[in-house]
Design a protein around this motif. Structure first.
Motif, PDB file in Angstrom:
ATOM      1  N   THR A 295       0.535   5.647   3.472  1.00  0.00           N
ATOM      2  CA  THR A 295       2.141   6.020   4.135  1.00  0.00           C
ATOM      3  C   THR A 295       2.396   5.450   5.345  1.00  0.00           C
ATOM      4  N   ALA A 296       3.823   5.072   5.970  1.00  0.00           N
ATOM      5  CA  ALA A 296       3.930   5.005   7.222  1.00  0.00           C
ATOM      6  C   ALA A 296       5.556   5.826   7.324  1.00  0.00           C
ATOM      7  N   TYR A 297       5.749   6.363   8.660  1.00  0.00           N
ATOM      8  CA  TYR A 297       6.598   7.063   8.788  1.00  0.00           C
ATOM      9  C   TYR A 297       7.623   6.745  10.124  1.00  0.00           C
ATOM     10  N   SER A 298       8.957   6.687   9.402  1.00  0.00           N
ATOM     11  CA  SER A 298       9.950   6.332  10.810  1.00  0.00           C
ATOM     12  C   SER A 298      10.527   7.575  11.161  1.00  0.00           C
ATOM     13  N   SER A 299      10.458   7.805  12.370  1.00  0.00           N
ATOM     14  CA  SER A 299      11.006   8.997  13.102  1.00  0.00           C
ATOM     15  C   SER A 299      12.491   8.765  13.451  1.00  0.00           C
ATOM     16  N   VAL A 304       9.662   8.868   5.044  1.00  0.00           N
ATOM     17  CA  VAL A 304       8.169   8.149   4.739  1.00  0.00           C
ATOM     18  C   VAL A 304       8.372   6.895   3.761  1.00  0.00           C
ATOM     19  N   PHE A 305       7.444   5.944   4.005  1.00  0.00           N
ATOM     20  CA  PHE A 305       7.257   5.043   3.127  1.00  0.00           C
ATOM     21  C   PHE A 305       6.070   4.975   2.616  1.00  0.00           C
ATOM     22  N   MET A 306       5.874   4.688   1.246  1.00  0.00           N
ATOM     23  CA  MET A 306       4.827   4.945   0.247  1.00  0.00           C
ATOM     24  C   MET A 306       4.374   3.701  -0.476  1.00  0.00           C
ATOM     25  N   LEU A 307       2.797   3.578  -0.572  1.00  0.00           N
ATOM     26  CA  LEU A 307       2.480   2.570  -1.471  1.00  0.00           C
ATOM     27  C   LEU A 307       2.090   3.117  -2.881  1.00  0.00           C
ATOM     28  N   MET A 308       2.969   2.620  -3.896  1.00  0.00           N
ATOM     29  CA  MET A 308       2.583   3.300  -5.137  1.00  0.00           C
ATOM     30  C   MET A 308       2.527   2.327  -6.190  1.00  0.00           C
ATOM     31  N   HIS A 309       1.702   2.840  -7.115  1.00  0.00           N
ATOM     32  CA  HIS A 309       1.242   2.074  -8.163  1.00  0.00           C
ATOM     33  C   HIS A 309       1.568   2.858  -9.617  1.00  0.00           C
ATOM     34  N   SER A 310       1.907   2.233 -10.643  1.00  0.00           N
ATOM     35  CA  SER A 310       2.012   3.007 -11.952  1.00  0.00           C
ATOM     36  C   SER A 310       0.732   3.167 -12.884  1.00  0.00           C
ATOM     37  N   GLY A 311       0.874   3.961 -13.808  1.00  0.00           N
ATOM     38  CA  GLY A 311      -0.194   4.217 -14.673  1.00  0.00           C
ATOM     39  C   GLY A 311      -1.467   4.580 -14.010  1.00  0.00           C
ATOM     40  N   ALA A 312      -1.192   5.601 -13.013  1.00  0.00           N
ATOM     41  CA  ALA A 312      -2.187   6.023 -12.375  1.00  0.00           C
ATOM     42  C   ALA A 312      -3.352   6.820 -13.298  1.00  0.00           C
ATOM     43  N   TYR A 313      -4.691   6.996 -12.684  1.00  0.00           N
ATOM     44  CA  TYR A 313      -5.500   7.661 -13.625  1.00  0.00           C
ATOM     45  C   TYR A 313      -6.564   8.145 -12.180  1.00  0.00           C
ATOM     46  N   ASP A 314      -7.431   8.996 -12.806  1.00  0.00           N
ATOM     47  CA  ASP A 314      -8.343   9.524 -11.871  1.00  0.00           C
ATOM     48  C   ASP A 314      -9.440   8.335 -11.384  1.00  0.00           C
ATOM     49  N   GLY A 315      -9.203   8.048 -10.138  1.00  0.00           N
ATOM     50  CA  GLY A 315      -9.921   6.920  -9.418  1.00  0.00           C
ATOM     51  C   GLY A 315      -9.225   5.834  -9.282  1.00  0.00           C
ATOM     52  N   SER A 316      -7.942   5.925  -9.533  1.00  0.00           N
ATOM     53  CA  SER A 316      -6.978   4.769  -8.801  1.00  0.00           C
ATOM     54  C   SER A 316      -6.347   5.166  -7.571  1.00  0.00           C
ATOM     55  N   TRP A 325       7.793   2.970  -1.772  1.00  0.00           N
ATOM     56  CA  TRP A 325       8.983   3.782  -2.042  1.00  0.00           C
ATOM     57  C   TRP A 325       9.372   4.410  -0.478  1.00  0.00           C
ATOM     58  N   ALA A 326      10.742   4.562  -0.675  1.00  0.00           N
ATOM     59  CA  ALA A 326      11.171   5.005   0.638  1.00  0.00           C
ATOM     60  C   ALA A 326      11.797   6.548   0.348  1.00  0.00           C
ATOM     61  N   TYR A 327      11.084   7.500   0.998  1.00  0.00           N
ATOM     62  CA  TYR A 327      11.312   8.886   0.814  1.00  0.00           C
ATOM     63  C   TYR A 327      11.983   9.642   1.840  1.00  0.00           C
ATOM     64  N   LYS A 332      15.115  15.324   1.279  1.00  0.00           N
ATOM     65  CA  LYS A 332      14.319  15.613   0.230  1.00  0.00           C
ATOM     66  C   LYS A 332      14.697  14.479  -1.158  1.00  0.00           C
ATOM     67  N   LYS A 333      14.776  13.329  -0.841  1.00  0.00           N
ATOM     68  CA  LYS A 333      15.183  12.267  -1.943  1.00  0.00           C
ATOM     69  C   LYS A 333      14.655  11.129  -1.748  1.00  0.00           C
ATOM     70  N   LEU A 334      14.431  10.615  -3.075  1.00  0.00           N
ATOM     71  CA  LEU A 334      13.723   9.266  -3.299  1.00  0.00           C
ATOM     72  C   LEU A 334      14.817   8.162  -2.904  1.00  0.00           C
ATOM     73  N   ILE A 335      14.959   7.425  -2.182  1.00  0.00           N
ATOM     74  CA  ILE A 335      16.166   6.564  -1.558  1.00  0.00           C
ATOM     75  C   ILE A 335      16.146   5.142  -2.376  1.00  0.00           C
ATOM     76  N   SER A 336      14.725   4.718  -2.167  1.00  0.00           N
ATOM     77  CA  SER A 336      14.508   3.324  -2.980  1.00  0.00           C
ATOM     78  C   SER A 336      13.506   3.083  -3.352  1.00  0.00           C
ATOM     79  N   ARG A 337      13.139   2.015  -4.178  1.00  0.00           N
ATOM     80  CA  ARG A 337      11.896   1.561  -4.814  1.00  0.00           C
ATOM     81  C   ARG A 337      11.766   0.087  -4.644  1.00  0.00           C
ATOM     82  N   SER A 338      10.994  -0.717  -3.761  1.00  0.00           N
ATOM     83  CA  SER A 338      11.074  -2.141  -3.660  1.00  0.00           C
ATOM     84  C   SER A 338       9.749  -2.775  -4.235  1.00  0.00           C
ATOM     85  N   PRO A 339       9.786  -3.730  -4.970  1.00  0.00           N
ATOM     86  CA  PRO A 339       8.558  -4.569  -5.443  1.00  0.00           C
ATOM     87  C   PRO A 339       7.754  -5.188  -4.287  1.00  0.00           C
ATOM     88  N   ALA A 340       6.787  -4.616  -4.258  1.00  0.00           N
ATOM     89  CA  ALA A 340       5.617  -4.831  -3.109  1.00  0.00           C
ATOM     90  C   ALA A 340       4.361  -5.026  -3.592  1.00  0.00           C
TER      91      ALA A 340
END
Length: 399
Positions: A295-299, A304-316, A325-327, A332-340
């Motif tokens: 994560t990275a945070y903009s005051s 909060v900007f988060m690195l996200m992946h789909s199909g998560a499992y135990d160990g991913s 993701w920009a939250y 208290k809301k997800l603002i955007s999802r950008s391919p990265a």
């Protein structure tokens, strides 16, 4: 008679072969130049190489290329176009911490005399960023963690007078360094706990533990006291990353493997949980964080900007990203999802127009993401460096 004629022909042939007109002209030129005054010859001008005393001005991106098989490097890039400014060398398994003003870099690494066996010396190197030169070296006990470069393993106190070094032998403890004195003033045992979260004031720090608690250590010179919180997270159901961020109101921002954000207050004797926000709630695809500095945070934006992946499992939990993701913590809301794709570490600049820098695991580059002109607070890739190497930690200066 015949022999005489043959000799004559040979002499004539020799004159024709070995004294051609062009060669004779060259000889004449050389003879002429030899008798000319030396003052008429153009003097030799050797090429002179110079070294710039300082790097180019402007905000920087710092990349910790932590190596296991040789020297590590802290690379410095310009934020505007990612052009290369230079590097600061270190030993193996480097950890990096950048001062708040971006002018000093602290590097913890090991120097192994025989690499595979024998004596090892753990050293903190203090670098001046403007000149990329060492200002100081501090020898620390050879208990310092030997790990891939991550956050929370080398941290500064609130006033930046103390440096905290995470130890693991595998027993865990924290060495406390007085930077001005250049020496370790105490070692704080932290059994079952790993990672350092310095308090916003004073010299105390907290550390997450395998019990789901956070313990807070308050330092007074060489002495310390410890207090334990209640159970704040479930290490079996949804453990937290060691990586943390600090919100502008002072709260710690902790991220779980399952995609929740914990907001915690560490201003007192013990850490208290304030709120839990499930970022991926109601979103299909089993999305979860992945990487190291996830994560990275903009005051400025309280986001909060988060690195996200789909199909998560135990160990991913270390898998590279598919999206950023920009939250908004305020909404208290997800603002955007950008391919990265392929990001494993993230950092963000301050200001109303944030710029994201991420470590690309597959291409081994630092990638720059800027706000898209399409709107909706989407980001798009704008630049990448020339493959300085793979990293799991990076930082930006805010000057």
């Amino acid at each position: 008679m015949t022999l005489t004629k043959q000799k004559s022909k040979t002499r004539n042939l020799s004159r024709r072969v070995f004294t051609p007109a062009p060669l004779a002209a060259c000889i004449a030129t050389l003879l002429l130049s030899a008798v000319m005054p030396a003052a008429q010859a153009e003097p030799f001008k050797p090429e002179v190489f110079t070294v710039e005393k300082t790097i180019q001005p402007g905000p920087n991106v710092f990349m910790n290329e932590a190596a296991w098989g040789g020297a590590s490097q802290i690379h410095v890039f310009a934020q505007d176009d990612l052009h290369y400014k230079g590097s600061m060398p270190a030993g193996i398994t480097s950890q990096m911490k950048v001062s708040k003003d971006g002018k000093t870099v602290y590097v913890l690494s090991d120097f192994a005399k025989r690499i595979t066996y024998g004596p090892v010396e753990s050293v903190v190197q203090v670098y001046d960023v403007e000149t990329l030169s060492r200002k100081k070296e501090i020898i620390v006990p050879n208990k310092a963690v030997k790990a891939i470069g991550m956050t929370q393993l080398l941290e500064l106190s609130a006033d930046e007078k103390l440096l905290y070094v995470q130890n693991a032998t595998p027993a865990t403890s924290v060495s406390v360094i007085d930077i001005a004195a250049g020496e370790v003033i105490t070692e704080v045992p932290t059994p079952g706990c790993y990672g350092v979260y310095p308090a916003l004031k004073g010299t105390s720090f907290s550390t997450p533990c395998g019990t789901g608690q956070l313990k807070t250590f308050t330092l007074k010179g060489k002495e310390y006291s410890v207090e334990a919180s209640g159970k704040l997270f479930d290490v079996d159901a949804d453990p937290i990353y060691i990586h943390s961020e600090r919100r502008k109101n002072g709260e710690l921002i902790l991220t779980t493997f399952g995609g929740a954000l914990y907001l915690a207050d560490d201003s007192g004797k013990t850490v208290k949980m304030k709120e839990k926000l499930q970022v991926n709630a109601g979103i299909e695809g089993d999305w979860a964080p992945g990487g190291y500095a996830i994560t990275a945070y903009s005051s400025t934006l309280d986001m909060v900007f988060m690195l996200m992946h789909s199909g998560a499992y135990d160990g991913s939990h270390k898998n590279g990203s598919e999206e950023i993701w920009a939250y908004s913590l305020k909404k208290k809301k997800l603002i955007s999802r950008s391919p990265a794709p392929h990001m494993v570490a993230l950092s963000v600049t301050e200001g109303k127009t944030p710029v994201l820098f991420g470590s690309n695991e597959e291409d081994e580059t630092i990638d720059k993401y800027v706000l898209s002109s399409d709107g909706d607070f989407m980001f798009e890739k704008a630049a990448a460096d020339e493959k300085a190497g793979w990293t799991t930690s990076l930082a930006v200066s805010h000057d």
